[in-house]
Design an enzyme around this catalytic site. Structure first.
Site, PDB file in Angstrom:
ATOM      1  N   GLU A   1      -4.121  17.212 -10.595  1.00 60.80           N
ATOM      2  CA  GLU A   1      -4.561  17.656 -11.918  1.00 60.80           C
ATOM      3  C   GLU A   1      -6.079  17.828 -12.004  1.00 60.80           C
ATOM      4  OE1 GLU A   1      -2.190  16.014 -15.138  1.00 60.80           O
ATOM      5  OE2 GLU A   1      -3.837  16.357 -16.501  1.00 60.80           O
TER       6      GLU A   1
ATOM      7  N   LYS B   1       3.557  11.608 -10.599  1.00 61.38           N
ATOM      8  CA  LYS B   1       2.815  10.760 -11.538  1.00 61.38           C
ATOM      9  C   LYS B   1       3.644   9.510 -11.807  1.00 61.38           C
ATOM     10  CE  LYS B   1      -0.008  14.016 -14.167  1.00 61.38           C
ATOM     11  NZ  LYS B   1      -0.259  14.583 -15.514  1.00 61.38           N
TER      12      LYS B   1
ATOM     13  N   ARG C   1       0.809  -1.238   0.000  1.00 59.33           N
ATOM     14  CA  ARG C   1       0.000   0.000   0.000  1.00 59.33           C
ATOM     15  C   ARG C   1       0.835   1.277   0.000  1.00 59.33           C
ATOM     16  NH1 ARG C   1      -3.016  -3.063   3.782  1.00 59.33           N
ATOM     17  NH2 ARG C   1      -4.848  -3.956   2.790  1.00 59.33           N
TER      18      ARG C   1
ATOM     19  N   ASN D   1       0.641  19.779 -19.735  1.00 61.77           N
ATOM     20  CA  ASN D   1       0.441  18.893 -20.893  1.00 61.77           C
ATOM     21  C   ASN D   1       0.449  19.652 -22.217  1.00 61.77           C
ATOM     22  OD1 ASN D   1       0.170  16.507 -19.340  1.00 61.77           O
ATOM     23  ND2 ASN D   1      -1.850  17.241 -18.727  1.00 61.77           N
TER      24      ASN D   1
ATOM     25  N   LYS E   1       7.667  23.659 -12.423  1.00 57.48           N
ATOM     26  CA  LYS E   1       6.879  22.426 -12.225  1.00 57.48           C
ATOM     27  C   LYS E   1       6.463  22.292 -10.759  1.00 57.48           C
ATOM     28  CE  LYS E   1       5.817  17.813 -13.141  1.00 57.48           C
ATOM     29  NZ  LYS E   1       5.883  16.661 -13.971  1.00 57.48           N
TER      30      LYS E   1
ATOM     31  N   HIS F   1       1.236  17.837 -25.322  1.00 56.20           N
ATOM     32  CA  HIS F   1       1.315  16.410 -25.007  1.00 56.20           C
ATOM     33  C   HIS F   1       0.172  15.581 -25.595  1.00 56.20           C
ATOM     34  CE1 HIS F   1       4.529  17.628 -22.433  1.00 56.20           C
ATOM     35  NE2 HIS F   1       4.695  16.425 -21.930  1.00 56.20           N
TER      36      HIS F   1
ATOM     37  N   ARG G   1      -2.777  22.068 -13.234  1.00 51.51           N
ATOM     38  CA  ARG G   1      -1.678  21.167 -13.612  1.00 51.51           C
ATOM     39  C   ARG G   1      -1.771  20.738 -15.067  1.00 51.51           C
ATOM     40  NH1 ARG G   1       1.224  16.281 -10.242  1.00 51.51           N
ATOM     41  NH2 ARG G   1       2.512  15.579 -11.979  1.00 51.51           N
TER      42      ARG G   1
ATOM     43  N   GLU H   1      10.931  19.668 -23.202  1.00 46.98           N
ATOM     44  CA  GLU H   1      10.173  19.962 -21.970  1.00 46.98           C
ATOM     45  C   GLU H   1      10.665  21.280 -21.351  1.00 46.98           C
ATOM     46  OE1 GLU H   1       7.540  18.293 -21.093  1.00 46.98           O
ATOM     47  OE2 GLU H   1       7.780  16.279 -21.941  1.00 46.98           O
TER      48      GLU H   1
ATOM     49  N   HIS I   1       9.690  10.571 -26.721  1.00 51.00           N
ATOM     50  CA  HIS I   1       8.626  11.352 -26.085  1.00 51.00           C
ATOM     51  C   HIS I   1       8.827  12.860 -26.304  1.00 51.00           C
ATOM     52  CE1 HIS I   1       5.598  12.435 -23.109  1.00 51.00           C
ATOM     53  NE2 HIS I   1       6.491  13.219 -22.527  1.00 51.00           N
TER      54      HIS I   1
ATOM     55  N   HIS J   1       1.388  12.506 -27.487  1.00 48.42           N
ATOM     56  CA  HIS J   1       1.097  11.102 -27.154  1.00 48.42           C
ATOM     57  C   HIS J   1       0.516  10.377 -28.372  1.00 48.42           C
ATOM     58  CE1 HIS J   1       0.771  12.055 -22.571  1.00 48.42           C
ATOM     59  NE2 HIS J   1       2.004  11.806 -22.931  1.00 48.42           N
TER      60      HIS J   1
HETATM   61  P1  NAD Z   1      14.118   6.757 -20.942  1.00 47.81           P
HETATM   62  O1  NAD Z   1      13.837   6.542 -19.524  1.00 47.81           O
HETATM   63  O2  NAD Z   1      13.754   5.680 -21.893  1.00 47.81           O
HETATM   64  O3  NAD Z   1      15.684   7.069 -21.088  1.00 47.81           O
HETATM   65  C1  NAD Z   1      16.192   7.320 -22.375  1.00 47.81           C
HETATM   66  C2  NAD Z   1      17.435   6.477 -22.668  1.00 47.81           C
HETATM   67  O4  NAD Z   1      18.547   7.074 -22.036  1.00 47.81           O
HETATM   68  C3  NAD Z   1      17.382   5.058 -22.180  1.00 47.81           C
HETATM   69  O5  NAD Z   1      17.946   4.212 -23.141  1.00 47.81           O
HETATM   70  C4  NAD Z   1      18.246   5.077 -20.909  1.00 47.81           C
HETATM   71  O6  NAD Z   1      18.845   3.840 -20.630  1.00 47.81           O
HETATM   72  C5  NAD Z   1      19.275   6.088 -21.300  1.00 47.81           C
HETATM   73  N1  NAD Z   1      19.886   6.828 -20.200  1.00 47.81           N
HETATM   74  C6  NAD Z   1      19.275   7.357 -19.129  1.00 47.81           C
HETATM   75  N2  NAD Z   1      20.135   8.107 -18.445  1.00 47.81           N
HETATM   76  C7  NAD Z   1      21.321   8.040 -19.071  1.00 47.81           C
HETATM   77  C8  NAD Z   1      22.581   8.640 -18.854  1.00 47.81           C
HETATM   78  N3  NAD Z   1      22.786   9.516 -17.870  1.00 47.81           N
HETATM   79  N4  NAD Z   1      23.593   8.331 -19.695  1.00 47.81           N
HETATM   80  C9  NAD Z   1      23.375   7.494 -20.750  1.00 47.81           C
HETATM   81  N5  NAD Z   1      22.201   6.935 -21.022  1.00 47.81           N
HETATM   82  C10 NAD Z   1      21.172   7.211 -20.189  1.00 47.81           C
HETATM   83  O7  NAD Z   1      13.441   8.095 -21.486  1.00 47.81           O
HETATM   84  P2  NAD Z   1      13.070   9.489 -20.805  1.00 47.81           P
HETATM   85  O8  NAD Z   1      12.992  10.433 -21.916  1.00 47.81           O
HETATM   86  O9  NAD Z   1      13.925   9.790 -19.645  1.00 47.81           O
HETATM   87  O10 NAD Z   1      11.606   9.240 -20.215  1.00 47.81           O
HETATM   88  C11 NAD Z   1      10.506   9.009 -21.056  1.00 47.81           C
HETATM   89  C12 NAD Z   1       9.382   8.471 -20.216  1.00 47.81           C
HETATM   90  O11 NAD Z   1       9.021   9.422 -19.219  1.00 47.81           O
HETATM   91  C13 NAD Z   1       8.132   8.167 -21.008  1.00 47.81           C
HETATM   92  O12 NAD Z   1       7.667   6.898 -20.633  1.00 47.81           O
HETATM   93  C14 NAD Z   1       7.158   9.242 -20.561  1.00 47.81           C
HETATM   94  O13 NAD Z   1       5.822   8.816 -20.629  1.00 47.81           O
HETATM   95  C15 NAD Z   1       7.596   9.464 -19.155  1.00 47.81           C
HETATM   96  N6  NAD Z   1       7.195  10.755 -18.587  1.00 47.81           N
HETATM   97  C16 NAD Z   1       6.600  10.772 -17.378  1.00 47.81           C
HETATM   98  C17 NAD Z   1       6.221  11.968 -16.789  1.00 47.81           C
HETATM   99  C18 NAD Z   1       5.633  11.985 -15.411  1.00 47.81           C
HETATM  100  O14 NAD Z   1       5.164  13.037 -14.970  1.00 47.81           O
HETATM  101  N7  NAD Z   1       5.671  10.880 -14.692  1.00 47.81           N
HETATM  102  C19 NAD Z   1       6.464  13.164 -17.469  1.00 47.81           C
HETATM  103  C20 NAD Z   1       7.090  13.123 -18.704  1.00 47.81           C
HETATM  104  C21 NAD Z   1       7.454  11.909 -19.262  1.00 47.81           C
HETATM  105  N1  GLY Z   2       4.182  15.743 -17.134  1.00 50.97           N
HETATM  106  C1  GLY Z   2       2.926  16.293 -16.777  1.00 50.97           C
HETATM  107  C2  GLY Z   2       2.661  16.314 -15.308  1.00 50.97           C
HETATM  108  O1  GLY Z   2       3.495  15.945 -14.531  1.00 50.97           O
HETATM  109  O2  GLY Z   2       1.579  16.666 -14.908  1.00 50.97           O
END
Ligand code: NAD
Ligand code: GLY
Length: 376
Positions: A242, A148, A126, A250, A232, A253, A246, A190, A269, A257
């Site tokens: 949200e 999130k 939990r 997006n 942020k 986005h 908030r 971003e 992304h 998406h």
């Molecule tokens: P990712 O996590 O896939 O990382 C990108 C690549 O970089 C991967 O291959 C990883 O292994 C590599 N990598 C990471 N750090 C590294 C470093 N320091 N040196 C070398 N390689 C490295 O991609 P991302 O762009 O970080 O994240 C995308 C994800 O985030 C999506 O799933 C998206 O939906 C999510 N997201 C979530 C939120 C949220 O609020 N939770 C907001 C925006 C995006």
């Molecule tokens: N990435 C959008 C949010 O965190 O609300």
């Protein structure tokens, strides 16, 4: 910096009520700093990472975990691993190693690791403590902050998840040196977003410092990550779940998406969000909100960051995919539109024809830039 002096730590507070408040700890060379993380972790820790990031940074992280008993689990690398199966594998690791509610899950990696590890932390017994250690630019300025967490479903991205705030975020810009340039540029999308949605002065600063940012200049990066996180943090503190404001985060986005889904995740992304922001600016102009000049400035800045401005996506298919977006209420698309740089709002009134035209306006037979995938 003197070799013996500890790295400077900038602190940005996410001012949520009670125990949900937490700091973002930002610096250059912070990863292994002793005592920075100690107040935020329990006696037992499960580090979740992937082979690429763990290979680069797990050893460097260990000193900051102090005397905690540390277990590690590595998940697959890439968006295709942001699944219920990966989530279950993290839970299996927690159960097999007999972790309790006092355990802290430490997510070391990009947004994929952070989102899926965060969802495991949100639900294991939990809910257990979570510390985010984002190692991509996108994760440092966006996904690690705000609570999130999610995994994808075949019906759409982030369909299964929970809000679960971390106890701390530790963002070390030095880790970005090894990030492939294409991933890094995707994170800049971003950063640009924050200027458009909340701070025209920051947008103007980005216009004059984009070359330094693309070159990963540490001083410029610290400022860009700091300002992005401040914006942020303020938005999240105002509207954690949200219910209203908030949603401005997006911007671009809902288009983005849909682009990711329709192109089989050929666009990163951040790249899809860059095209989505170009579409959202085009739409804002069509609706008589933003002016052409602001739209052109956004396009120029995204281009300077090396991001795509258009995508080979069919407008009708986009509209169908966008209707699946979690922000669509009763089949009515809710979109973030720009009134002027630094000022946006959410509308459910955008006529379908205008959205169609904005997508068509940013349509091409273009594929994302595949060049520059080295870490330089
Ligand atoms: P990712 O996590 O896939 O990382 C990108 C690549 O970089 C991967 O291959 C990883 O292994 C590599 N990598 C990471 N750090 C590294 C470093 N320091 N040196 C070398 N390689 C490295 O991609 P991302 O762009 O970080 O994240 C995308 C994800 O985030 C999506 O799933 C998206 O939906 C999510 N997201 C979530 C939120 C949220 O609020 N939770 C907001 C925006 C995006
Ligand atoms: N990435 C959008 C949010 O965190 O609300």
């Amino acid at each position: 910096m003197n070799a013996a002096s500890p790295p400077a730590v900038q602190r940005i507070d996410v001012a949520l009520p009670g125990e949900r408040a937490y700091p973002i700890l930002l610096g250059d060379g912070l990863l292994g700093a002793v005592d920075v993380l100690a107040p935020h972790i329990g006696r037992r820790v499960l580090v979740v990472s992937n082979p690429a990031v763990a290979g680069l940074y797990l050893d460097a992280l260990r000193p900051s975990l102090g005397n905690a008993q540390v277990d590690c689990v590595e998940i697959g690398d890439g968006e295709q691993f942001k699944t219920l199966e990966t989530y279950a594998a993290i839970l299996d690791a927690l159960i097999e190693k007999r972790h309790h509610r006092t355990t802290t899950v430490v997510a070391l990696g990009g947004g994929v690791v952070g989102d899926v590890a965060g969802f495991a932390a949100a639900t294991y017994q939990r809910g257990v403590g979570l510390v985010q250690i984002p190692t991509t630019l996108l994760a440092q300025v966006d996904s690690s902050v705000g609570g999130k967490t999610a995994v994808n479903h075949s019906a759409g991205k982030n369909m299964i998840g929970a809000f679960h705030q971390p106890r701390a975020v530790l963002a070390d810009v030095a880790t970005l040196k090894t990030l492939p340039l294409r991933e890094y540029r995707a994170g800049l999308a971003e950063v640009v977003k924050y200027g458009v949605i909340a701070d025209v002065e920051f947008f103007a600063w980005l216009e004059t410092h984009m070359d330094e940012l693309v070159a990963k200049d540490a001083k410029a990066l610290l400022h860009a990550v700091q300002r992005s996180c401040q914006i942020k943090a303020a938005v999240v503190a105002e509207d954690e779940r949200e219910q209203g404001r908030r949603a401005i985060l997006n911007f671009g986005h809902t288009f983005g998406h849909a682009i990711e889904a329709l192109t089989g995740f050929r666009y990163l992304h951040g790249e899809a969000v860059a095209v989505g922001m170009a579409m959202a600016m085009d739409l804002s102009v069509r609706l008589g909100r933003a002016n052409d000049r602001d739209a052109a400035r956004v396009r120029r800045l995204l281009d300077a960051a090396g991001l795509p401005l258009d995508a080979d996506v069919e407008p009708q298919a986009m509209l169908t995919a966008m209707a699946m977006d979690k922000k669509a209420l009763d089949d009515q698309l809710r979109l973030v539109v720009c009134d002027a740089l630094g000022r946006v709002c959410v509308t459910a009134q955008a006529p379908r024809a205008a959205v169609h035209a904005a997508i068509e306006g940013c349509r091409t037979r273009h594929t994302p830039r595949a060049s520059g995938n080295s870490a330089a």
